[in-house]
Motif scaffolding. Structure first.
Motif, PDB file in Angstrom:
ATOM      1  N   THR A  14    -111.779  12.886-101.900  1.00  0.00           N
ATOM      2  CA  THR A  14    -112.406  13.205-103.184  1.00  0.00           C
ATOM      3  C   THR A  14    -113.542  14.188-102.919  1.00  0.00           C
ATOM      4  O   THR A  14    -113.943  14.391-101.778  1.00  0.00           O
ATOM      5  CB  THR A  14    -112.986  11.952-103.854  1.00  0.00           C
ATOM      6  OG1 THR A  14    -113.864  11.309-102.940  1.00  0.00           O
ATOM      7  CG2 THR A  14    -111.890  10.995-104.293  1.00  0.00           C
ATOM      8  N   SER A  15    -114.039  14.776-103.964  1.00  0.00           N
ATOM      9  CA  SER A  15    -115.224  15.613-103.841  1.00  0.00           C
ATOM     10  C   SER A  15    -116.226  15.176-104.890  1.00  0.00           C
ATOM     11  O   SER A  15    -115.883  14.500-105.856  1.00  0.00           O
ATOM     12  CB  SER A  15    -114.865  17.093-103.988  1.00  0.00           C
ATOM     13  OG  SER A  15    -114.214  17.305-105.220  1.00  0.00           O
ATOM     14  N   CYS A  35    -110.905  13.233-107.495  1.00  0.00           N
ATOM     15  CA  CYS A  35    -109.821  13.852-106.744  1.00  0.00           C
ATOM     16  C   CYS A  35    -109.780  15.333-107.101  1.00  0.00           C
ATOM     17  O   CYS A  35    -110.338  15.756-108.114  1.00  0.00           O
ATOM     18  CB  CYS A  35    -108.489  13.167-107.043  1.00  0.00           C
ATOM     19  SG  CYS A  35    -107.869  13.412-108.712  1.00  0.00           S
ATOM     20  N   GLN A  36    -109.071  16.075-106.288  1.00  0.00           N
ATOM     21  CA  GLN A  36    -109.050  17.516-106.512  1.00  0.00           C
ATOM     22  C   GLN A  36    -108.441  17.903-107.868  1.00  0.00           C
ATOM     23  O   GLN A  36    -109.019  18.731-108.570  1.00  0.00           O
ATOM     24  CB  GLN A  36    -108.334  18.172-105.325  1.00  0.00           C
ATOM     25  CG  GLN A  36    -108.584  19.654-105.199  1.00  0.00           C
ATOM     26  CD  GLN A  36    -107.418  20.458-105.770  1.00  0.00           C
ATOM     27  OE1 GLN A  36    -106.528  19.917-106.402  1.00  0.00           O
ATOM     28  NE2 GLN A  36    -107.450  21.753-105.550  1.00  0.00           N
ATOM     29  N   HIS A  39    -111.029  17.203-110.553  1.00  0.00           N
ATOM     30  CA  HIS A  39    -112.183  18.082-110.454  1.00  0.00           C
ATOM     31  C   HIS A  39    -111.833  19.486-110.947  1.00  0.00           C
ATOM     32  O   HIS A  39    -112.566  20.099-111.728  1.00  0.00           O
ATOM     33  CB  HIS A  39    -112.680  18.112-109.004  1.00  0.00           C
ATOM     34  CG  HIS A  39    -114.145  18.414-108.899  1.00  0.00           C
ATOM     35  ND1 HIS A  39    -114.846  18.258-107.735  1.00  0.00           N
ATOM     36  CD2 HIS A  39    -115.028  18.883-109.817  1.00  0.00           C
ATOM     37  CE1 HIS A  39    -116.117  18.613-107.967  1.00  0.00           C
ATOM     38  NE2 HIS A  39    -116.232  18.994-109.206  1.00  0.00           N
ATOM     39  N   LYS A  40    -110.665  19.957-110.527  1.00  0.00           N
ATOM     40  CA  LYS A  40    -110.234  21.288-110.968  1.00  0.00           C
ATOM     41  C   LYS A  40    -110.033  21.334-112.476  1.00  0.00           C
ATOM     42  O   LYS A  40    -110.406  22.292-113.134  1.00  0.00           O
ATOM     43  CB  LYS A  40    -108.911  21.654-110.274  1.00  0.00           C
ATOM     44  CG  LYS A  40    -109.100  22.508-109.066  1.00  0.00           C
ATOM     45  CD  LYS A  40    -107.807  23.236-108.722  1.00  0.00           C
ATOM     46  CE  LYS A  40    -108.136  24.517-107.960  1.00  0.00           C
ATOM     47  NZ  LYS A  40    -106.962  25.164-107.401  1.00  0.00           N
ATOM     48  N   ARG A  81    -103.225  17.805-104.669  1.00  0.00           N
ATOM     49  CA  ARG A  81    -103.793  19.122-104.952  1.00  0.00           C
ATOM     50  C   ARG A  81    -103.079  19.764-106.135  1.00  0.00           C
ATOM     51  O   ARG A  81    -101.901  19.539-106.352  1.00  0.00           O
ATOM     52  CB  ARG A  81    -103.654  20.052-103.731  1.00  0.00           C
ATOM     53  CG  ARG A  81    -104.363  19.527-102.507  1.00  0.00           C
ATOM     54  CD  ARG A  81    -104.472  20.609-101.451  1.00  0.00           C
ATOM     55  NE  ARG A  81    -105.438  21.640-101.855  1.00  0.00           N
ATOM     56  CZ  ARG A  81    -106.744  21.483-101.768  1.00  0.00           C
ATOM     57  NH1 ARG A  81    -107.268  20.381-101.285  1.00  0.00           N
ATOM     58  NH2 ARG A  81    -107.568  22.449-102.147  1.00  0.00           N
TER      59      ARG A  81
END
Ligand SMILES: [Zn+2]
Ligand SMILES: [Zn+2]
Length: 84
Positions: A14-15, A35-36, A39-40, A81
């Motif tokens: 995660t970020s 998670c990516q 977030h995106k 992703r």
């Protein structure tokens, strides 16, 4: 394993998302692990100005109308992703 606080999936990594965008003075404020794809999607969907004004809590993001279709789509999937 890591846990995404928005879609509630277990993912590899995660970020940190700043609930108040860094550009808007949120550098040292609360973060959530995302998670990516989440977030995106958030940054693809909302500008930092909109995030700072309307979406500074996890609940508000989770309940945002613009996020519902995405969340329903991502929840049962094992996707790490996303490429926009
Ligand atoms: Zn997620
Ligand atoms: Zn972010």
């Amino acid at each position: 394993m890591a846990y995404c606080e928005l879609c509630a999936r277990e993912v590899e990594r995660t970020s940190k998302h700043h609930l108040l965008p860094k550009q808007k003075g949120g550098k040292h404020t609360q973060t959530v692990d995302l998670c990516q794809p989440c977030h995106k999607t958030i940054h693809h969907t909302f500008t930092n100005a909109v995030l700072a004004r309307n979406y500074t809590t996890l609940e508000s993001l989770r309940e945002a109308e613009q996020m519902q279709a995405y969340l329903e789509w991502i929840r049962p999937r094992k996707i790490e992703r996303l490429n926009f």
